[in-house]
Design a protein around this motif. Structure first.
Motif, PDB file in Angstrom:
ATOM      1  N   SER A  61       1.798  -5.009  12.065  1.00 33.00           N
ATOM      2  CA  SER A  61       2.865  -5.851  12.250  1.00 33.00           C
ATOM      3  C   SER A  61       3.760  -5.766  10.908  1.00 33.00           C
ATOM      4  CB  SER A  61       2.725  -7.280  12.617  1.00 33.00           C
ATOM      5  OG  SER A  61       2.048  -7.293  13.860  1.00 33.00           O
ATOM      6  N   HIS A  62       5.066  -5.857  10.956  1.00 29.07           N
ATOM      7  CA  HIS A  62       5.824  -6.119   9.567  1.00 29.07           C
ATOM      8  C   HIS A  62       5.808  -4.997   8.822  1.00 29.07           C
ATOM      9  CE1 HIS A  62       6.907 -10.606  10.346  1.00 29.07           C
ATOM     10  NE2 HIS A  62       5.866 -10.349  11.081  1.00 29.07           N
ATOM     11  N   ASN A  63       5.616  -3.863   9.541  1.00 34.81           N
ATOM     12  CA  ASN A  63       6.056  -2.432   8.836  1.00 34.81           C
ATOM     13  C   ASN A  63       7.128  -1.674   9.475  1.00 34.81           C
ATOM     14  OD1 ASN A  63       3.552  -2.424   6.594  1.00 34.81           O
ATOM     15  ND2 ASN A  63       2.473  -2.731   8.675  1.00 34.81           N
ATOM     16  N   ASP A  64       7.876  -0.880   8.520  1.00 32.70           N
ATOM     17  CA  ASP A  64       9.038  -0.058   9.196  1.00 32.70           C
ATOM     18  C   ASP A  64       8.522   1.078   9.830  1.00 32.70           C
ATOM     19  OD1 ASP A  64      11.723   0.281   9.877  1.00 32.70           O
ATOM     20  OD2 ASP A  64      12.060   1.017   7.770  1.00 32.70           O
ATOM     21  N   LEU A  65       7.757   1.103  10.986  1.00 29.26           N
ATOM     22  CA  LEU A  65       7.404   2.099  11.673  1.00 29.26           C
ATOM     23  C   LEU A  65       8.509   2.818  12.259  1.00 29.26           C
ATOM     24  CD1 LEU A  65       3.707   0.882  12.881  1.00 29.26           C
ATOM     25  CD2 LEU A  65       4.237   1.766  10.729  1.00 29.26           C
ATOM     26  N   GLU A  66       9.001   2.396  12.952  1.00 32.91           N
ATOM     27  CA  GLU A  66      10.102   2.838  13.972  1.00 32.91           C
ATOM     28  C   GLU A  66       9.520   3.448  14.967  1.00 32.91           C
ATOM     29  OE1 GLU A  66      12.666   5.082  11.022  1.00 32.91           O
ATOM     30  OE2 GLU A  66      13.947   3.264  10.731  1.00 32.91           O
ATOM     31  N   ASN A  67      10.464   4.055  15.831  1.00 30.71           N
ATOM     32  CA  ASN A  67      10.130   4.770  17.024  1.00 30.71           C
ATOM     33  C   ASN A  67       9.148   6.147  16.630  1.00 30.71           C
ATOM     34  OD1 ASN A  67      11.506   2.951  18.689  1.00 30.71           O
ATOM     35  ND2 ASN A  67      13.418   4.529  18.371  1.00 30.71           N
ATOM     36  N   SER A  68       9.520   6.718  15.576  1.00 34.06           N
ATOM     37  CA  SER A  68       8.587   7.850  15.258  1.00 34.06           C
ATOM     38  C   SER A  68       7.199   7.567  14.812  1.00 34.06           C
ATOM     39  CB  SER A  68       9.266   8.594  13.983  1.00 34.06           C
ATOM     40  OG  SER A  68       9.282   7.604  12.768  1.00 34.06           O
ATOM     41  N   GLY A  69       7.046   6.364  14.289  1.00 34.12           N
ATOM     42  CA  GLY A  69       5.663   5.865  13.943  1.00 34.12           C
ATOM     43  C   GLY A  69       5.143   5.648  15.095  1.00 34.12           C
ATOM     44  N   VAL A  70       5.496   4.858  16.119  1.00 34.26           N
ATOM     45  CA  VAL A  70       4.778   4.643  17.432  1.00 34.26           C
ATOM     46  C   VAL A  70       4.355   5.875  18.103  1.00 34.26           C
ATOM     47  CG1 VAL A  70       5.142   3.480  19.608  1.00 34.26           C
ATOM     48  CG2 VAL A  70       5.850   2.482  17.722  1.00 34.26           C
ATOM     49  N   LYS A  78       3.609   8.708  16.580  1.00 35.59           N
ATOM     50  CA  LYS A  78       2.331   9.281  16.115  1.00 35.59           C
ATOM     51  C   LYS A  78       1.057   8.274  16.615  1.00 35.59           C
ATOM     52  CE  LYS A  78       4.761  11.045  12.081  1.00 35.59           C
ATOM     53  NZ  LYS A  78       5.066  10.766  10.642  1.00 35.59           N
ATOM     54  N   LEU A  79       1.424   7.098  16.640  1.00 36.00           N
ATOM     55  CA  LEU A  79       0.217   6.275  17.108  1.00 36.00           C
ATOM     56  C   LEU A  79      -0.159   6.679  18.365  1.00 36.00           C
ATOM     57  CD1 LEU A  79      -1.277   3.701  16.059  1.00 36.00           C
ATOM     58  CD2 LEU A  79       0.288   2.245  17.207  1.00 36.00           C
ATOM     59  N   CYS A  80       0.624   6.996  19.364  1.00 36.85           N
ATOM     60  CA  CYS A  80       0.214   7.154  20.630  1.00 36.85           C
ATOM     61  C   CYS A  80      -0.754   8.509  20.663  1.00 36.85           C
ATOM     62  CB  CYS A  80       1.485   7.681  21.429  1.00 36.85           C
ATOM     63  SG  CYS A  80       2.373   6.344  21.797  1.00 36.85           S
ATOM     64  N   ASP A  81      -0.687   9.282  19.746  1.00 38.08           N
ATOM     65  CA  ASP A  81      -1.736  10.286  19.725  1.00 38.08           C
ATOM     66  C   ASP A  81      -3.259   9.784  19.680  1.00 38.08           C
ATOM     67  OD1 ASP A  81       0.183  12.174  19.405  1.00 38.08           O
ATOM     68  OD2 ASP A  81       0.192  12.434  17.600  1.00 38.08           O
ATOM     69  N   LEU A 129       0.790  -1.301   0.027  1.00 40.08           N
ATOM     70  CA  LEU A 129       0.000  -0.044  -0.013  1.00 40.08           C
ATOM     71  C   LEU A 129       1.011   1.234   0.048  1.00 40.08           C
ATOM     72  CD1 LEU A 129      -2.599  -0.972   2.462  1.00 40.08           C
ATOM     73  CD2 LEU A 129      -2.572  -1.391   0.159  1.00 40.08           C
ATOM     74  N   HIS A 130       2.020   1.127   0.836  1.00 41.20           N
ATOM     75  CA  HIS A 130       2.856   2.539   0.812  1.00 41.20           C
ATOM     76  C   HIS A 130       2.087   3.496   1.430  1.00 41.20           C
ATOM     77  CE1 HIS A 130       6.161   0.378  -1.253  1.00 41.20           C
ATOM     78  NE2 HIS A 130       5.211   0.167  -2.216  1.00 41.20           N
ATOM     79  N   GLY A 131       2.611   4.520   1.383  1.00 40.08           N
ATOM     80  CA  GLY A 131       1.726   5.995   1.989  1.00 40.08           C
ATOM     81  C   GLY A 131       0.588   6.220   1.090  1.00 40.08           C
ATOM     82  N   ILE A 135       2.684   6.767   8.768  1.00 40.61           N
ATOM     83  CA  ILE A 135       1.182   6.311   9.327  1.00 40.61           C
ATOM     84  C   ILE A 135       0.601   7.923   9.709  1.00 40.61           C
ATOM     85  CG2 ILE A 135       1.593   4.136   9.764  1.00 40.61           C
ATOM     86  CD1 ILE A 135       1.575   4.697  12.793  1.00 40.61           C
ATOM     87  N   SER A 136       0.949   8.757   9.295  1.00 40.75           N
ATOM     88  CA  SER A 136       0.120   9.944   9.773  1.00 40.75           C
ATOM     89  C   SER A 136      -1.029  10.174   9.324  1.00 40.75           C
ATOM     90  CB  SER A 136       0.872  11.330   9.258  1.00 40.75           C
ATOM     91  OG  SER A 136       2.410  11.565   9.603  1.00 40.75           O
ATOM     92  N   SER A 137      -1.604   9.598   8.115  1.00 40.68           N
ATOM     93  CA  SER A 137      -2.814   9.687   7.443  1.00 40.68           C
ATOM     94  C   SER A 137      -3.680   8.674   8.412  1.00 40.68           C
ATOM     95  CB  SER A 137      -2.864   9.505   6.063  1.00 40.68           C
ATOM     96  OG  SER A 137      -2.427   8.311   5.803  1.00 40.68           O
ATOM     97  N   LEU A 138      -3.052   7.736   8.758  1.00 34.56           N
ATOM     98  CA  LEU A 138      -3.989   6.793   9.480  1.00 34.56           C
ATOM     99  C   LEU A 138      -4.216   7.099  10.799  1.00 34.56           C
ATOM    100  CD1 LEU A 138      -5.069   3.812   9.850  1.00 34.56           C
ATOM    101  CD2 LEU A 138      -2.816   2.964  10.570  1.00 34.56           C
ATOM    102  N   VAL A 139      -3.378   7.654  11.588  1.00 35.10           N
ATOM    103  CA  VAL A 139      -3.630   8.179  13.140  1.00 35.10           C
ATOM    104  C   VAL A 139      -4.595   9.346  13.018  1.00 35.10           C
ATOM    105  CG1 VAL A 139      -2.519   9.538  14.836  1.00 35.10           C
ATOM    106  CG2 VAL A 139      -1.435   7.408  13.544  1.00 35.10           C
ATOM    107  N   SER A 140      -4.585  10.080  11.891  1.00 38.70           N
ATOM    108  CA  SER A 140      -5.505  11.531  11.617  1.00 38.70           C
ATOM    109  C   SER A 140      -7.024  10.809  11.505  1.00 38.70           C
ATOM    110  CB  SER A 140      -4.956  12.195  10.636  1.00 38.70           C
ATOM    111  OG  SER A 140      -5.837  13.322  10.473  1.00 38.70           O
TER     112      SER A 140
END
Length: 571
Positions: A425-434, A436-439, A373-375, A405-410
């Protein structure tokens, strides 16, 4: 309401026999057109066969309105409609030209100069009386100029199709080149319609879909008989009709959005071809491989079904990836859509988003695992997730090549109260992605129960971001999977801070392959002594020894603790 005594049952029974008419009659303007036609037929000639296709319905509507208003203004008696006169034909073809030239640009408002360019004299009383009172109308003025329009876009599309069909049969090549391109030359009916269909499939917004359906319907003798005098020199060769049907069945457009491809099947329906339906039934029984056109037809059948499908699993169908793509529109009428590893494109994400935004939206579970899917694809999908009509409870986006994953979180923040299970799972979210998810996790309306983040390139810093989020919200999180991330002992230490809190409701915690040592076991043992909810703890693939987990094992055996399952031995 427009019929008396026994007529309503006959009318409703007739409409229900045709899925096309049945669905269309849920839209007010189609309901009005259908009622107008059937009322006229039943009042003038009970023996007449009722129209079965959309094209026949509009052909009859054009004829009925023209003759009805003509009789009204000429003080005549209303009788069953006969042929159109030369005068009728002249005005309707001019209206058809106006409709045709403005269809592709989706222009639906006209001024006096637009009409005059098509040879329509706006000063003629006949234009607004006996020919087109219910077809073409004059609106109130805008900037002191009168405005004209067809009473509905579908009528404009029908008249445009009539005009184009007329141009083909009369070999008006220059007019047809406006749509088919300068390379177009005079061809047979089947080649002509194939070129029109190809052109329509290239229109991203589907501007020509209904127009093309009408064009195919006009090949039938029933419509030509109704519009005799308007459609001159028509072709009635059965071999040509069969060629058209065969061309539609063999048409392949793998890069076209599946909800657009289904228009090929609509065209077959307009030509009264039911062979695809019959073939599908046989193929499904025999497990024979379904062709692309069969998948389009099956998707249409599933969409039109009055019963919502419990599960649509594309991998269960014996077909190609392109065939599976044709089935995607059926997600609009199912509760559980499993679209795993189907090589989905952005256009397919748009179709799924449309299903999520529909009112009502039936989807409660969506699995798009294994699609790149990519961004960009995620952005389209997020547009559906943000809709207030979206009721999705389970979303799986495992191995979808996601990073931002900014669009998903929004989207989840704008519609937070339905999602219960999320797998990234199995996506290169890294710490920055987590982070954003915390929002989303901090949202007071977030009711997420399951979060899976296996192999997301996380480190111990992710725990610093992740754990304060549910603490700031009366947490509903019950299942957390952080396996195969480099959390190490320092990350588990932060996890244990959360486990000790009274807000923690975790029942399952999976930490496969997180580079843990005996120190992590000590942290977990102390935390679980004050935690009364955790039931399962998975520490597999961390190179632990029995002595490391001895205290945790004692908690499993103790009647005073809720921990029931402890996994630590490597498989």
């Amino acid at each position: 309401m427009r019929f008396s005594e026994k007529e309503p049952s006959r009318v409703i029974s007739h409409i229900k026999k045709s899925k096309n008419l049945n669905v269309m009659c849920k839209i007010p303007v189609y309901c009005w057109i259908t009622a107008t036609i059937l009322e006229y037929i039943l009042n003038t000639d009970q023996r007449s066969e009722l129209p079965k296709t959309l094209t026949d319905m509009y052909s009859y509507f054009l004829l009925v309105q023209t003759k009805r208003n003509k009789h009204k203004y000429q003080k005549g008696n209303e009788t069953s409609p006969q042929e159109l006169t030369d005068a009728d034909r002249e005005v309707l073809l001019k209206l058809g030209k106006l409709a045709f030239e403005n269809l592709k640009t989706r222009n639906i408002i006209f001024y006096q100069e637009d009409l005059e360019e098509c040879g329509l004299d706006v000063t003629e009383a006949s234009l607004y009386s006996w020919v087109c009172k219910e077809i073409f109308k004059r609106e109130c003025v805008i900037f002191q100029k009168p405005v004209y329009s067809f009473v509905h876009l579908s009528i404009q599309e029908f008249l445009a199709a009539v005009y184009m069909f007329h141009c083909h049969t009369n070999r008006k090549t220059e007019v047809l080149k406006e749509v088919l391109g300068e390379e177009y030359n005079e061809t047979s009916l089947d080649v002509f319609l194939s070129k029109v269909m190809e052109t329509s499939l290239q229109c991203k917004n589907g501007a020509l879909d209904l127009f093309v359906r009408f064009l195919h319907g006009l090949t039938l003798e029933s419509s030509q008989r109704l519009l005799v005098g308007l459609l001159s020199q028509t072709e009635k060769n059965p071999e040509a009709i069969q060629k058209i049907i065969n061309n539609l069945k063999e048409m392949r457009r793998s890069q076209i959005s599946p909800d657009r491809s289904i228009n090929i099947f609509h065209c077959l329906t307009e030509m009264n071809d039911s062979s695809v339906f019959q073939e599908i039934q046989e193929f499904l029984k025999s497990q024979t491989k379904l062709s692309e056109i069969h998948c389009s037809a099956l998707a249409y059948m599933l969409q039109m079904s009055e019963e919502v499908l419990d599960e649509l699993d594309l991998q269960k169908f014996n077909t190609s990836d392109q065939g599976r793509h044709r089935l995607i529109p059926a997600v609009s009428n199912c509760r559980k859509a499993l679209l795993k590893a189907c090589q989905l494109l952005k256009t397919h994400c748009e179709v799924v988003a449309s299903a999520l935004k529909s009112d009502p939206s039936h989807l409660v579970e969506l699995d798009m695992t294994g699609n790149k899917l990519h961004g960009s694809g995620l952005k389209f999908l997020s547009a559906g997730l943000s809709s207030p009509d979206c009721r999705l409870e389970t979303l799986r986006l495992e191995s979808c090549w996601l990073s931002d994953i900014s669009s998903l979180v929004s989207a989840l923040n704008s519609n937070p109260s339905h999602l219960r299970h999320l797998n990234l799972s199995h996506n290169d979210l890294e710490n920055s992605g987590v982070k954003k998810l915390c929002d989303f996790l901090k949202n007071p309306h977030c009711l997420l129960e399951t979060l899976r983040l296996q192999r997301c390139s996380l480190s111990e810093i992710s725990c610093d971001y992740l754990l304060p989020a549910p603490q700031s919200n009366s947490s509903h999180l019950k299942h957390l999977d952080l396996s195969w991330n480099n959390l190490q002992d320092s990350g588990v230490k932060q996890l244990c801070v959360y486990l000790k809190t009274s807000d923690c409701r975790l029942e399952t915690l999976r930490l496969w392959g997180c580079m843990l040592s005996e120190t992590s076991c000590d942290y977990l043992f102390k935390a679980l002594q004050s935690n009364s909810h955790l039931r399962e703890l998975d520490l597999t693939v961390n190179n632990l020894q029995e002595s490391h987990v001895k205290q945790l094992s004692e908690l499993v055996d103790s009647p005073h603790h809720t921990l029931e399952v402890l996994k630590w031995k490597d498989p």
